[in-house]
Write an enzyme that holds these catalytic residues in place. Structure first.
Site, PDB file in Angstrom:
ATOM      1  CG  HIS A  17      33.876  36.854  37.721  1.00 45.49           C
ATOM      2  ND1 HIS A  17      32.788  36.312  38.351  1.00 45.49           N
ATOM      3  CD2 HIS A  17      34.660  37.362  38.702  1.00 45.49           C
ATOM      4  CE1 HIS A  17      32.914  36.467  39.664  1.00 45.49           C
ATOM      5  NE2 HIS A  17      34.037  37.108  39.902  1.00 45.49           N
ATOM      6  CE  LYS A  41      35.006  33.967  51.015  1.00 43.95           C
ATOM      7  NZ  LYS A  41      35.120  34.654  49.721  1.00 43.95           N
ATOM      8  CB  SER A 128      29.694  35.579  43.075  1.00 47.95           C
ATOM      9  OG  SER A 128      30.663  35.576  42.057  1.00 47.95           O
TER      10      SER A 128
END
Ligand code: ADP
Length: 158
Positions: A17, A41, A128
């Site tokens: 990122h 989520k 991630s």
């Protein structure tokens, strides 16, 4: 003023990122990094935590703003005045989904275009999810995330 928006979950932000943020911020006057608050989520970090971690690791860059949003990306892009959406492509597996989203967004608002940056090779594998998997077993994540985030991530698994 050319303003782009880089949306994502950033749960947590990784060197992948960061690489995207640094490269895309050089192409525009302002880059808005937008944390998605996705009710479908269950994240490891709250939206507030993700925003504050992104602020911490992008503090050295002059033209970055961190926001959070719920709902449609296009609505938030309009809200912040961004006409460019930045997304990263790691592998062909990202492509089909990203293409569909980009085309949908352009159908909703033809004034907003998506720009894809290909991942830097050294971070092509990084996500991630991988960071969380390794951290959950106490593995070394120093090659995956900025060091300011390491303790915060390990703390979630203590
Ligand atoms: P999302 O849930 O929206 O995919 P992520 O936080 O996983 O959110 O990713 C946000 C954006 O960053 C996506 O465009 C993704 O392709 C990109 N990205 C994630 N990891 C990397 C990486 N290692 N290299 C380049 N781009 C990446």
């Amino acid at each position: 003023m050319r303003r782009a928006i880089y949306p994502g979950s950033f749960d947590p932000a990784t060197f992948g990122h960061m690489d995207m943020i640094e490269r895309s911020s050089r192409m525009v006057d302002e880059l808005v990094v937008a944390v998605l608050n996705n009710s479908a989520k269950i994240p490891l970090f709250s939206v507030e935590e993700r925003v504050s971690m992104l602020e911490e690791i992008t503090g050295h860059l002059p033209n970055i703003k961190i926001t959070s949003f719920q709902g449609l990306l296009i609505d938030h892009a309009r809200e912040v005045g961004a006409s460019i959406v930045i997304r990263g492509l790691r592998a062909v597996t990202d492509f089909e989904y990203e293409l569909q989203i980009a085309q949908t967004n352009r159908t909703i608002d033809s004034g907003i275009d998506t720009v894809f940056l290909t991942t830097s090779l050294e971070y092509a594998y990084l996500s991630s999810t991988i960071v969380k998997e390794v951290a959950s077993y106490g593995g070394d994540i120093s090659k995956f995330v900025p060091k300011q985030l390491m303790d915060k991530i390990y703390a979630k698994y203590r």
